[in-house]
Write a protein that holds these residues in place. Structure first.
Motif, PDB file in Angstrom:
ATOM      1  N   TYR A   1       0.811  -1.211   0.000  1.00  0.00           N
ATOM      2  CA  TYR A   1       0.000   0.000   0.000  1.00  0.00           C
ATOM      3  C   TYR A   1       0.846   1.263   0.000  1.00  0.00           C
ATOM      4  O   TYR A   1       0.543   2.225  -0.693  1.00  0.00           O
ATOM      5  CB  TYR A   1      -0.933   0.002   1.218  1.00  0.00           C
ATOM      6  CG  TYR A   1      -1.865   1.188   1.236  1.00  0.00           C
ATOM      7  CD1 TYR A   1      -2.836   1.347   0.250  1.00  0.00           C
ATOM      8  CD2 TYR A   1      -1.776   2.158   2.220  1.00  0.00           C
ATOM      9  CE1 TYR A   1      -3.683   2.436   0.246  1.00  0.00           C
ATOM     10  CE2 TYR A   1      -2.625   3.246   2.235  1.00  0.00           C
ATOM     11  CZ  TYR A   1      -3.572   3.379   1.249  1.00  0.00           C
ATOM     12  OH  TYR A   1      -4.405   4.459   1.250  1.00  0.00           O
TER      13      TYR A   1
ATOM     14  N   TYR B   1      -4.068   1.524  10.494  1.00  0.00           N
ATOM     15  CA  TYR B   1      -4.729   2.164   9.363  1.00  0.00           C
ATOM     16  C   TYR B   1      -5.777   3.138   9.884  1.00  0.00           C
ATOM     17  O   TYR B   1      -6.351   2.943  10.949  1.00  0.00           O
ATOM     18  CB  TYR B   1      -5.425   1.136   8.471  1.00  0.00           C
ATOM     19  CG  TYR B   1      -4.520   0.146   7.786  1.00  0.00           C
ATOM     20  CD1 TYR B   1      -3.479   0.569   6.959  1.00  0.00           C
ATOM     21  CD2 TYR B   1      -4.715  -1.217   7.946  1.00  0.00           C
ATOM     22  CE1 TYR B   1      -2.662  -0.339   6.319  1.00  0.00           C
ATOM     23  CE2 TYR B   1      -3.901  -2.141   7.302  1.00  0.00           C
ATOM     24  CZ  TYR B   1      -2.878  -1.698   6.491  1.00  0.00           C
ATOM     25  OH  TYR B   1      -2.063  -2.595   5.862  1.00  0.00           O
ATOM     26  N   GLN B   2      -6.044   4.144   9.109  1.00  0.00           N
ATOM     27  CA  GLN B   2      -7.137   5.053   9.432  1.00  0.00           C
ATOM     28  C   GLN B   2      -7.828   5.434   8.141  1.00  0.00           C
ATOM     29  O   GLN B   2      -7.205   5.421   7.064  1.00  0.00           O
ATOM     30  CB  GLN B   2      -6.630   6.296  10.158  1.00  0.00           C
ATOM     31  CG  GLN B   2      -7.717   7.168  10.743  1.00  0.00           C
ATOM     32  CD  GLN B   2      -8.704   6.395  11.616  1.00  0.00           C
ATOM     33  OE1 GLN B   2      -9.646   5.792  11.101  1.00  0.00           O
ATOM     34  NE2 GLN B   2      -8.499   6.412  12.924  1.00  0.00           N
ATOM     35  N   GLY B   3      -9.092   5.724   8.249  1.00  0.00           N
ATOM     36  CA  GLY B   3      -9.871   6.057   7.066  1.00  0.00           C
ATOM     37  C   GLY B   3     -10.427   7.454   7.123  1.00  0.00           C
ATOM     38  O   GLY B   3     -10.407   8.116   8.161  1.00  0.00           O
TER      39      GLY B   3
ATOM     40  N   ALA C   1     -11.258   0.875   6.683  1.00  0.00           N
ATOM     41  CA  ALA C   1     -10.114   1.284   5.878  1.00  0.00           C
ATOM     42  C   ALA C   1      -9.285   0.072   5.464  1.00  0.00           C
ATOM     43  O   ALA C   1      -8.836  -0.029   4.315  1.00  0.00           O
ATOM     44  CB  ALA C   1      -9.256   2.269   6.661  1.00  0.00           C
ATOM     45  N   HIS C   2      -9.101  -0.852   6.385  1.00  0.00           N
ATOM     46  CA  HIS C   2      -8.346  -2.070   6.081  1.00  0.00           C
ATOM     47  C   HIS C   2      -9.010  -2.838   4.946  1.00  0.00           C
ATOM     48  O   HIS C   2      -8.351  -3.311   4.015  1.00  0.00           O
ATOM     49  CB  HIS C   2      -8.259  -2.925   7.337  1.00  0.00           C
ATOM     50  CG  HIS C   2      -7.180  -3.959   7.296  1.00  0.00           C
ATOM     51  ND1 HIS C   2      -6.768  -4.642   8.404  1.00  0.00           N
ATOM     52  CD2 HIS C   2      -6.423  -4.436   6.276  1.00  0.00           C
ATOM     53  CE1 HIS C   2      -5.801  -5.485   8.083  1.00  0.00           C
ATOM     54  NE2 HIS C   2      -5.587  -5.381   6.789  1.00  0.00           N
TER      55      HIS C   2
ATOM     56  N   LEU D   1      -8.475  -1.999   1.248  1.00  0.00           N
ATOM     57  CA  LEU D   1      -7.301  -2.477   0.528  1.00  0.00           C
ATOM     58  C   LEU D   1      -7.650  -3.582  -0.458  1.00  0.00           C
ATOM     59  O   LEU D   1      -6.873  -3.891  -1.355  1.00  0.00           O
ATOM     60  CB  LEU D   1      -6.237  -2.976   1.507  1.00  0.00           C
ATOM     61  CG  LEU D   1      -5.640  -1.924   2.443  1.00  0.00           C
ATOM     62  CD1 LEU D   1      -4.576  -2.539   3.336  1.00  0.00           C
ATOM     63  CD2 LEU D   1      -5.049  -0.766   1.650  1.00  0.00           C
TER      64      LEU D   1
ATOM     65  N   ASN E   1      -8.805   1.226  -3.852  1.00  0.00           N
ATOM     66  CA  ASN E   1      -8.735   1.438  -2.396  1.00  0.00           C
ATOM     67  C   ASN E   1      -9.545   2.649  -1.942  1.00  0.00           C
ATOM     68  O   ASN E   1      -9.167   3.339  -0.997  1.00  0.00           O
ATOM     69  CB  ASN E   1      -7.284   1.609  -1.938  1.00  0.00           C
ATOM     70  CG  ASN E   1      -6.375   0.496  -2.394  1.00  0.00           C
ATOM     71  OD1 ASN E   1      -5.252   0.737  -2.798  1.00  0.00           O
ATOM     72  ND2 ASN E   1      -6.847  -0.738  -2.348  1.00  0.00           N
TER      73      ASN E   1
ATOM     74  N   THR F   1     -10.914   6.726   2.280  1.00  0.00           N
ATOM     75  CA  THR F   1      -9.717   6.034   1.828  1.00  0.00           C
ATOM     76  C   THR F   1      -9.086   5.266   2.983  1.00  0.00           C
ATOM     77  O   THR F   1      -9.515   5.367   4.128  1.00  0.00           O
ATOM     78  CB  THR F   1      -8.678   7.040   1.296  1.00  0.00           C
ATOM     79  OG1 THR F   1      -8.333   7.939   2.363  1.00  0.00           O
ATOM     80  CG2 THR F   1      -9.229   7.847   0.139  1.00  0.00           C
ATOM     81  N   CYS F   2      -8.054   4.507   2.665  1.00  0.00           N
ATOM     82  CA  CYS F   2      -7.232   3.869   3.687  1.00  0.00           C
ATOM     83  C   CYS F   2      -5.908   4.598   3.766  1.00  0.00           C
ATOM     84  O   CYS F   2      -5.215   4.751   2.760  1.00  0.00           O
ATOM     85  CB  CYS F   2      -6.995   2.399   3.355  1.00  0.00           C
ATOM     86  SG  CYS F   2      -5.906   1.572   4.545  1.00  0.00           S
TER      87      CYS F   2
ATOM     88  N   GLU G   1      -4.652  -5.853  13.682  1.00  0.00           N
ATOM     89  CA  GLU G   1      -4.988  -4.460  13.395  1.00  0.00           C
ATOM     90  C   GLU G   1      -4.992  -3.664  14.703  1.00  0.00           C
ATOM     91  O   GLU G   1      -5.451  -4.160  15.734  1.00  0.00           O
ATOM     92  CB  GLU G   1      -6.390  -4.384  12.780  1.00  0.00           C
ATOM     93  CG  GLU G   1      -6.933  -2.999  12.609  1.00  0.00           C
ATOM     94  CD  GLU G   1      -6.914  -2.533  11.162  1.00  0.00           C
ATOM     95  OE1 GLU G   1      -6.811  -1.318  10.956  1.00  0.00           O
ATOM     96  OE2 GLU G   1      -7.006  -3.378  10.273  1.00  0.00           O
TER      97      GLU G   1
END
Length: 585
Positions: free
Chosen positions: A309, A353-355, A390-391, A394, A399, A511-512, A554
C-alpha cells in the motif's frame, strides 16, 4: 554482501513464490538443513508439479538448507571499532529515545532516585497525536465520567486479535493506568497544560473517552497535544537531574559473553555530522525508538500488505518529524535487538490504518449510511470502525469508497438515539445538531472536501461512478431501509436511513491511510526484551509502540489512545519505578 544476506533486490529476483519461502525463513532466522533422505522424493514431486519457469517453495528451502538467506536487516553489522569511539558516558539507566515512552521512563526512574541518561536521534523531545487512555483519572472523576467495564469488552478485543496478544500485559496496563495518568496530569498541570477529556467512539462496548493535553483549554489540539506532554516531561526530567543528549542516534548494542550475556551499553553516532561515536554504558538499557514503518524491507518481512500500500521506495527517516502519514521511523531499536539475540514477537504485525471520516458521526468512524466502491457497488456493512473499514478498502478497486447521504441523515440518526460528535470533540461540549452538520458539509463542499449534487446523475458524474448502477444501488438501499432489515449485509437497522429522492445529495471520499505499525521485539510483562526461548535478555528493556505482542491483526482504535496511555505512559511509568528500585538486579 555475505552469502546469508538477503536484500530487497534479491527479494524480487526470487519471484513471488521464492520470496514467500524466503520471507517465511526470515521470520524464524536461518532454518536448519533439511534431511535430504527424507525429503528427496517430496522435493522431486514438488519440482515436477511446479509450473514451467516457476520456483518451488519446497525446492528453495530444501536446496538452500543452512544457507537459506536472511533478510538483510537481520544480519548484524560489523562491530564499531574501539578506536572510533571518541567518548564514553556511564550511568545506571540509559534510555534511548525522547518520545512519550522514553521520557516517561526517565522521569519515573529519576523521581525515585535513579541515575538516568537519555539520548535521542531527534534534536528535541518529539511526539505526535494526542489521545491517551486510562481506566480512570482525576479528570474523569471531576466530569463524573464512569470507567468502562473491561468485561465483556476485553473478551471482544482479544477475539479481534485472535487471542494472539499478551493478556497479562493488557491487564497490567489496565489496572495501573489510573495511577500513571494521575501522575502525568500533575506534571502537565505544573507545566501549564490542561488535560482535557475528548469524547470518542460509542461502538464496540469500549471507552468513549481519552485524555488529551492542551494549551488552548479544549481538545482542538487532539492531533498535536502530545508535543506539549513530552515538553512537560523533559522539563521535569531536567529538574530531577536526568542527563539529556540530542542529535545522537543509537547504532549497536553491546552484549557480553559473545552475544549471550548481559547488555551493558549502546554505541551511538552523531546526527549533526560530528565525527566519531559515543559509547553509553549502563546497568539497564531501555529502547524507546519507535516503529519500523519507513524500513520497507522490514515491512516486506513482517507486514507485506502495508508495503504494497505505501510503495517500495525507501524513505529517509526524519527523527524530528511530528505527525505524518505513511510511516515514521526505521526500526533502529528493533534491528539492534535482533542483532543482540532478541526474538521477534509471537503475534502477527498490527498495522495502524485510518480512514476518511466524511459524513460520519463517530470520531473514528466512516459514514455509516450507504457506501459504494469505485465499481458503484455496495460492498460491506458500514457500521464498523474506520480502521476496520479502511483495512477492507485495501481489497477494493483503487482502495476508495464513497459515502452518500441526503439532508435527512443527521436528524434521523439523532432521533434514533445517537449523538453527533466529530474528531477531537471536548467531552464538556454538546453534540452537533443536524443543522450544524449540514452547515459543515456545505462549507466543506466549497472547500472541496465534500461533493453535493441535485441529482444522482450529477453526483455520479462528479464521483466518476456509473449513474445507472448508482441509481439501482440507491433504490435497493432505500428498499432495505423501508423494510428495516438489511438483507444484504445485516447492518444495525439504526443506520438504515433512506436517501431522499429529491436531493440534494452529499458524498465524501473515504480512503485507507497507513499511519504506523505496532510491535516488534518479544517483550515480557515487565518490559524485558526476550530471546527465542522467552527468556529475558539481562539489562535490555523496551517501551512504547515497539513493545511486542500487545496488538495483532490491526490496531483498531476501539480503546482510543491505548498505545499512548498504556504502552508509553503506564508501562514507561512502571518500568522507571522498577529500574530505580533495583527490581531486576
Amino acid at each position: 554482501m555475505t552469502k546469508n544476506q538477503f536484500s530487497r533486490r534479491d527479494f524480487f529476483k526470487l519471484g513471488a513464490v521464492g520470496a514467500a519461502g524466503a520471507a517465511a525463513a526470515g521470520l524464524a532466522g536461518c532454518a536448519p538443513a533439511a534431511d535430504k533422505a527424507a525429503a528427496g522424493s517430496d522435493a522431486a514431486g514438488a519440482a515436477d508439479a511446479s509450473a514451467e519457469g516457476a520456483v518451488s517453495t519446497n525446492d528453495v528451502v530444501i536446496k538452500l538448507g543452512d544457507t537459506l538467506p536472511k533478510w538483510s536487516f537481520m544480519v548484524p553489522p560489523a562491530p564499531i571499532p574501539e578506536d572510533e569511539i571518541t567518548e564514553t558516558i556511564e550511568n545506571d539507566i540509559i534510555v534511548v529515545g525522547a518520545g512519550m515512552s522514553g521520557l516517561t521512563t526517565a522521569v519515573a526512574a529519576a523521581e525515585q532516585g535513579g541515575k538516568v541518561t537519555l539520548f535521542s536521534a531527534s534534536s528535541a523531545p518529539i511526539s505526535r497525536g494526542g489521545s491517551n487512555f486510562a481506566r480512570n483519572s482525576k479528570v474523569m472523576e471531576e466530569l463524573k465520567v464512569e470507567p468502562f467495564a473491561p468485561s465483556p469488552f476485553y473478551y471482544h478485543e482479544m477475539r479481534a486479535a485472535s487471542f494472539a496478544v499478551d493478556q497479562a500485559k493488557w491487564m497490567k496496563g489496565y489496572n495501573n493506568s489510573e495511577e500513571a495518568m494521575n501522575w502525568m496530569i500533575d506534571i502537565s498541570n505544573e507545566a501549564g497544560l490542561q488535560v482535557i477529556l475528548e469524547r470518542d467512539n460509542n461502538f464496540d462496548l469500549g471507552p468513549h473517552y481519552a485524555h488529551a493535553f492542551s494549551t488552548l483549554g479544549d481538545s482542538s489540539m487532539v492531533s498535536t497535544g502530545q508535543q506539549g506532554a513530552v515538553e512537560a516531561l523533559e522539563k521535569k526530567a531536567l529538574e530531577y537531574g536526568v542527563q539529556i543528549i540530542y542529535d545522537m542516534k543509537a547504532e549497536q548494542l553491546i552484549r557480553e559473553g559473545d552475544n549471550a550475556g548481559r547488555v551493558t551499553g549502546v554505541v551511538a553516532s552523531h546526527t549533526d555530522g560530528t565525527e566519531g561515536y559515543t559509547l553509553f554504558n549502563g546497568t539497564y538499557i531501555v529502547l524507546a525508538t519507535g516503529d519500523y514503518s519507513t524500513d520497507k524491507e522490514m515491512l516486506a518481512c513482517y507486514c507485506p500488505e502495508a508495503l504494497q500500500y505505501v510503495g517500495f521506495e525507501q524513505t529517509e527517516t526524519d527523527y524530528n518529524t511530528s505527525f505524518q502519514m505513511g510511516g515514521i521511523y526505521g526500526g533502529d531499536g528493533q534491528k539492534m535487538g535482533l542483532w543482540a539475540g532478541a526474538a521477534w514477537q509471537h503475534a502477527e504485525a498490527a498495522p495502524m490504518y485510518q480512514g476518511g471520516w466524511g459524513g460520519g458521526h463517530e470520531p473514528c468512524g466512516f459514514h455509516w449510511g450507504l457506501n459504494v466502491n469505485a465499481r458503484t457497488e455496495r460492498y460491506q456493512r458500514e457500521d464498523v470502525s474506520a480502521p476496520y473499514t479502511a483495512h477492507y478498502l485495501l481489497s477494493q478497486p483503487d482502495n476508495i469508497a464513497y459515502g452518500i447521504w441526503t439532508k435527512n441523515y443527521p436528524q434521523t440518526i439523532i432521533d434514533r438515539g445517537q449523538e453527533w460528535f466529530l474528531f477531537g470533540s471536548d467531552y464538556t461540549l454538546p453534540p452537533k445538531t443536524a443543522e450544524e452538520m449540514i452547515a459543515i458539509w456545505d462549507a466543506g463542499v466549497e472547500e472541496g472536501a465534500y461533493w453535493k449534487a441535485d441529482t444522482l446523475d450529477e453526483l455520479a458524474d462528479q464521483l466518476g461512478l456509473d449513474a445507472a448502477k448508482l441509481k439501482d444501488v440507491v433504490a435497493r438501499y432505500n428498499e432495505l431501509c423501508k423494510k428495516g432489515v438489511d438483507e444484504d449485509f445485516y447492518k444495525d437497522p439504526t443506520y438504515l436511513v433512506e436517501i431522499e429522492e429529491t436531493g440534494p445529495y452529499y458524498a465524501a471520499k473515504n480512503t485507507c491511510t497507513f499511519m504506523t505499525i505496532m510491535g516488534g521485539l518479544r517483550t515480557s510483562v515487565n518490559m524485558e526484551v526476550c530471546d527465542e526461548n522467552d527468556e529475558p535478555i539481562p539489562g535490555l528493556f523496551n517501551v512504547g509502540c515497539m513493545v511486542g505482542d500487545m496488538y495483532a491483526n490491526e490496531y483498531n482504535f476501539a480503546i482510543p489512545g491505548n498505545s499512548y496511555g498504556i504502552n508509553c505512559l503506564t508501562f514507561g511509568y512502571m518500568l522507571g519505578h522498577d529500574l530505580a528500585a533495583g527490581k531486576f538486579e
